[in-house]
Design a protein around this motif. Structure first.
Motif, PDB file in Angstrom:
ATOM      1  N   GLU A  42       9.113  -4.403  -1.286  1.00 28.72           N
ATOM      2  CA  GLU A  42       8.876  -2.960  -1.189  1.00 28.72           C
ATOM      3  C   GLU A  42       9.663  -2.190  -2.248  1.00 28.72           C
ATOM      4  OE1 GLU A  42       9.395   0.742   1.941  1.00 28.72           O
ATOM      5  OE2 GLU A  42       9.438  -1.312   2.705  1.00 28.72           O
ATOM      6  N   GLN A  43      10.903  -2.595  -2.494  1.00 27.52           N
ATOM      7  CA  GLN A  43      11.710  -1.936  -3.526  1.00 27.52           C
ATOM      8  C   GLN A  43      11.105  -2.150  -4.910  1.00 27.52           C
ATOM      9  OE1 GLN A  43      15.457  -3.818  -2.656  1.00 27.52           O
ATOM     10  NE2 GLN A  43      16.204  -2.062  -1.471  1.00 27.52           N
ATOM     11  N   ASP A  87       7.936  -2.501  -5.535  1.00 32.78           N
ATOM     12  CA  ASP A  87       6.766  -1.620  -5.609  1.00 32.78           C
ATOM     13  C   ASP A  87       7.171  -0.172  -5.872  1.00 32.78           C
ATOM     14  OD1 ASP A  87       5.248  -3.852  -5.107  1.00 32.78           O
ATOM     15  OD2 ASP A  87       4.698  -3.297  -3.056  1.00 32.78           O
ATOM     16  N   CYS A 144       2.068  -6.565  -7.715  1.00 30.35           N
ATOM     17  CA  CYS A 144       2.864  -5.338  -7.653  1.00 30.35           C
ATOM     18  C   CYS A 144       2.085  -4.175  -8.272  1.00 30.35           C
ATOM     19  CB  CYS A 144       4.189  -5.552  -8.370  1.00 30.35           C
ATOM     20  SG  CYS A 144       5.276  -4.130  -8.367  1.00 30.35           S
ATOM     21  N   ARG A 176      -0.805  -3.231  -5.895  1.00 29.50           N
ATOM     22  CA  ARG A 176      -0.331  -2.499  -4.716  1.00 29.50           C
ATOM     23  C   ARG A 176       0.035  -1.065  -5.062  1.00 29.50           C
ATOM     24  NH1 ARG A 176       2.036  -7.464  -3.943  1.00 29.50           N
ATOM     25  NH2 ARG A 176       4.018  -6.773  -4.812  1.00 29.50           N
ATOM     26  N   ASP A 210      -2.014   2.265  -3.676  1.00 25.87           N
ATOM     27  CA  ASP A 210      -1.287   2.951  -2.602  1.00 25.87           C
ATOM     28  C   ASP A 210      -1.590   4.445  -2.661  1.00 25.87           C
ATOM     29  OD1 ASP A 210       0.405   3.625  -0.569  1.00 25.87           O
ATOM     30  OD2 ASP A 210       2.238   3.000  -1.557  1.00 25.87           O
TER      31      ASP A 210
END
Length: 154
Positions: A105-106, A108, A144, A147, A151
């Motif tokens: 998550e970091q 991304d 990455c 995503r 998003d």
């Protein structure tokens, strides 16, 4: 007679408004003033970490809890400046180990900030951002990028 139990038509992207998209993504709307105060406090912490030479902690602090929402433009701009300050202060040889230590998550979120910086080449150093993009893509892969570009939270 309908055989489906979930009304998928309500999830049509043309029918959802921005606040609905944000709520659907699992976020909660934050007040613009609160978001700006949070980012300013984060900026102080990040500069303290940079002063002490703890670039990894500065990077993680800068990208954690980004200000999402439709009315937080000032907070987003301020947070982008903080992240760019951190990215510019890290040597190119130190980038791969830092990126490897980040969670998915970091990584991304970092890629989102890299793209945001690339969108304003007059404000931020594109050469540094391209270097970060290269190193991050090597570690996180093409997934990455997919995503981040798909998003809806900005």
């Amino acid at each position: 007679m309908s055989y489906r139990s979930t009304d998928v038509d309500i999830l049509d992207e043309d029918q959802l408004f921005q606040e609905d998209l944000f709520a659907f993504a699992g976020g909660t709307e934050i007040e613009p003033e609160t978001a700006l105060r949070n980012v300013q406090a984060k900026g102080v912490d990040v500069r303290n970490f940079l002063t002490r030479g703890n670039t990894e902690k500065a990077l993680v602090t800068a990208i954690e809890n980004p200000p999402y929402g439709s009315n937080t433009t000032d907070a987003k701009d301020q947070n982008t400046k903080i992240v760019m300050e951190v990215l510019n202060s890290i040597k190119a040889t130190d980038i791969p180990p830092l990126v490897r230590n980040l969670t998915l998550e970091q990584q991304d979120v970092l890629m989102k900030y890299i793209y945001r910086g690339m969108a304003s080449p007059e404000l931020y150093n594109s050469a540094v951002l391209l270097n970060w993009h290269e190193k991050l893509t090597e570690v996180a892969g093409v997934g990455c990028i997919v995503r981040v570009t798909s998003d809806r939270r900005t």
